[in-house]
Design an enzyme around this catalytic site. Sequence first.
Site, short mmCIF file in Angstrom:
data_model
loop_
_atom_site.label_atom_id
_atom_site.label_comp_id
_atom_site.label_asym_id
_atom_site.label_seq_id
_atom_site.Cartn_x
_atom_site.Cartn_y
_atom_site.Cartn_z
N ASP A 285 0.98 -1.25 -0.04
CA ASP A 285 0.10 -0.16 0.04
C ASP A 285 0.77 1.18 -0.01
O ASP A 285 0.70 2.07 -0.91
CB ASP A 285 -0.67 0.15 1.20
CG ASP A 285 -1.98 -0.99 1.28
OD1 ASP A 285 -2.12 -1.50 0.14
OD2 ASP A 285 -2.50 -1.39 2.24
N ARG B 182 0.16 3.99 17.31
CA ARG B 182 -0.34 4.96 16.40
C ARG B 182 -0.04 6.44 16.56
O ARG B 182 0.48 7.35 16.05
CB ARG B 182 -1.84 4.84 16.03
CG ARG B 182 -2.13 3.69 15.20
CD ARG B 182 -1.05 3.21 14.21
NE ARG B 182 -1.44 2.03 13.49
CZ ARG B 182 -0.72 1.45 12.74
NH1 ARG B 182 0.43 1.50 12.35
NH2 ARG B 182 -1.08 0.21 11.98
N ASP C 261 -7.35 3.10 12.71
CA ASP C 261 -5.99 3.38 12.54
C ASP C 261 -6.15 4.95 11.98
O ASP C 261 -5.39 5.82 12.37
CB ASP C 261 -4.91 2.62 11.85
CG ASP C 261 -4.48 1.35 12.78
OD1 ASP C 261 -4.45 1.53 13.81
OD2 ASP C 261 -4.28 0.10 12.17
N SER D 55 -3.40 -9.34 7.55
CA SER D 55 -2.65 -7.95 7.58
C SER D 55 -2.12 -8.13 9.20
O SER D 55 -3.00 -8.71 9.99
CB SER D 55 -4.00 -7.14 7.66
OG SER D 55 -3.62 -5.87 8.33
N1 ARG Z 1 -8.15 -3.89 15.60
C1 ARG Z 1 -6.83 -3.69 16.17
C2 ARG Z 1 -6.96 -2.01 16.57
O1 ARG Z 1 -7.89 -1.41 16.35
C3 ARG Z 1 -5.78 -3.87 15.09
C4 ARG Z 1 -5.39 -2.98 13.90
C5 ARG Z 1 -4.38 -3.57 13.08
N2 ARG Z 1 -4.25 -2.54 12.09
C6 ARG Z 1 -3.51 -3.02 11.09
N3 ARG Z 1 -3.23 -2.31 10.11
N4 ARG Z 1 -3.68 -4.33 10.82
O2 ARG Z 1 -5.98 -1.67 17.18
#
Ligand code: ARG
Length: 402
Positions: free
Chosen positions: A18, A98, A127, A179
């Site tokens: 990406d 993040r 995210d 992912s």
């Molecule tokens: N659901 C989790 C969260 O909101 C994990 C997110 C994972 N992100 C990713 N880009 N795979 O923190």
Amino acid sequence: MGKDRLNRVVLAFSGGLDTSVMVRWLRENYGCEVIAFAADLGQGENLKPLPARAEAAGAADIVIKDLRQEFAEQYVLRGLKAQAIYENGYPLATALGRPLISRHLVEVAEKYEADAVAHGSTGKGNDQVRFEVSARALAPDIEVLAPVRNWELKTREAEIEYAQKHKIPIEVTAASPYSYDRNLWGVSIECGPLEDPWQRPPDDIYQMTVSPAEAPEEPEEITLKFEAGRPVELNQQELPLVELIEQLNKLAGAHGVGRIDMVENRLVGIKSREIYEAPAGLVLHSAHQALMDLVLERDLYHYLQELSLRYAELVYNGLWFSERREAFDALIDQAQRYLSGEVRIELYKGRAVVNGRRSPHSLYDRALSTYEQGDQFDQSLSTGFVRLWGLPLEVAGRRRSR
Ligand code: ARG
């Protein structure tokens, strides 16, 4: 394309498909120069190939920062002390990472006098919220671009095609359907077969833990020492926080400790199936909790339990850079002044069980609790206490029977 032209954009760059494609796409669509920014949060992957990848994708420059210590000290430790666990399971590895990435993204943007920052998150997840809310909290006028939400590259195939067309080298590995997001505090795994919540997670998705069935037949006991809520020693060895977490990840992961399977509520209203691994996270949370049991005055303890829920929600929902979080932290630090002591934990076949705890500040008083010799608790005092405690119910009971 009718988009405003920009001079320079700083992109949160992972080196994956990406964000590699995105470097080129931003240049094409905004006529801008792209600076790639990557953060080492202890993802355990080699960041060495990133400069070459960023360059091949067409970035003007790449900035890589080792943020492991800042992550451990300022984010992970806060989450641990707050006992912040989202929806009874998720120790928030991704969610805590993040805001830190955003903070440095903004810093790099300022240094490079960029017009905007960009991230590679989709419009369906948490995210995007964390990146954008954090960036604007720190730099209210900054422009934040989230190309994935509206670009024409709707599928993985379209992205691969775009990469080939523009000669962007991508590792066309046997395209894992999953992912992953990994750091010191754990791994988050989504997509592919995991999207069926009834489906057992395949054995080969895990990165930090062995299967409990294949874990050693012998249990292993470890000790953790805390000072004012902070873990300072593992097995009697004083360690900086980053190392302590790294070592504990290995120890606990080798016993299959740390796997979490849940269906959780995202902020945008979607339920999603998530697999997490957090070996050190689970052990440290249990140990920290065991010490709270021993040391905290009852009502403060119960109050902190409520705060934990709010804290986890706040972190999950991207509100890290809020004054509410700072106020919570001040309260938590104050409340955990006496949270020092040791905890013994047994690791065995996917479980971490607290075997014992002790503290110089323990409120556990054997003379009060014992049913054996040396009892100093005056049971006669309970007669009046219990009567008055229940008096409102007794009065109401009388009304009912009238
Ligand atoms: N659901 C989790 C969260 O909101 C994990 C997110 C994972 N992100 C990713 N880009 N795979 O923190």
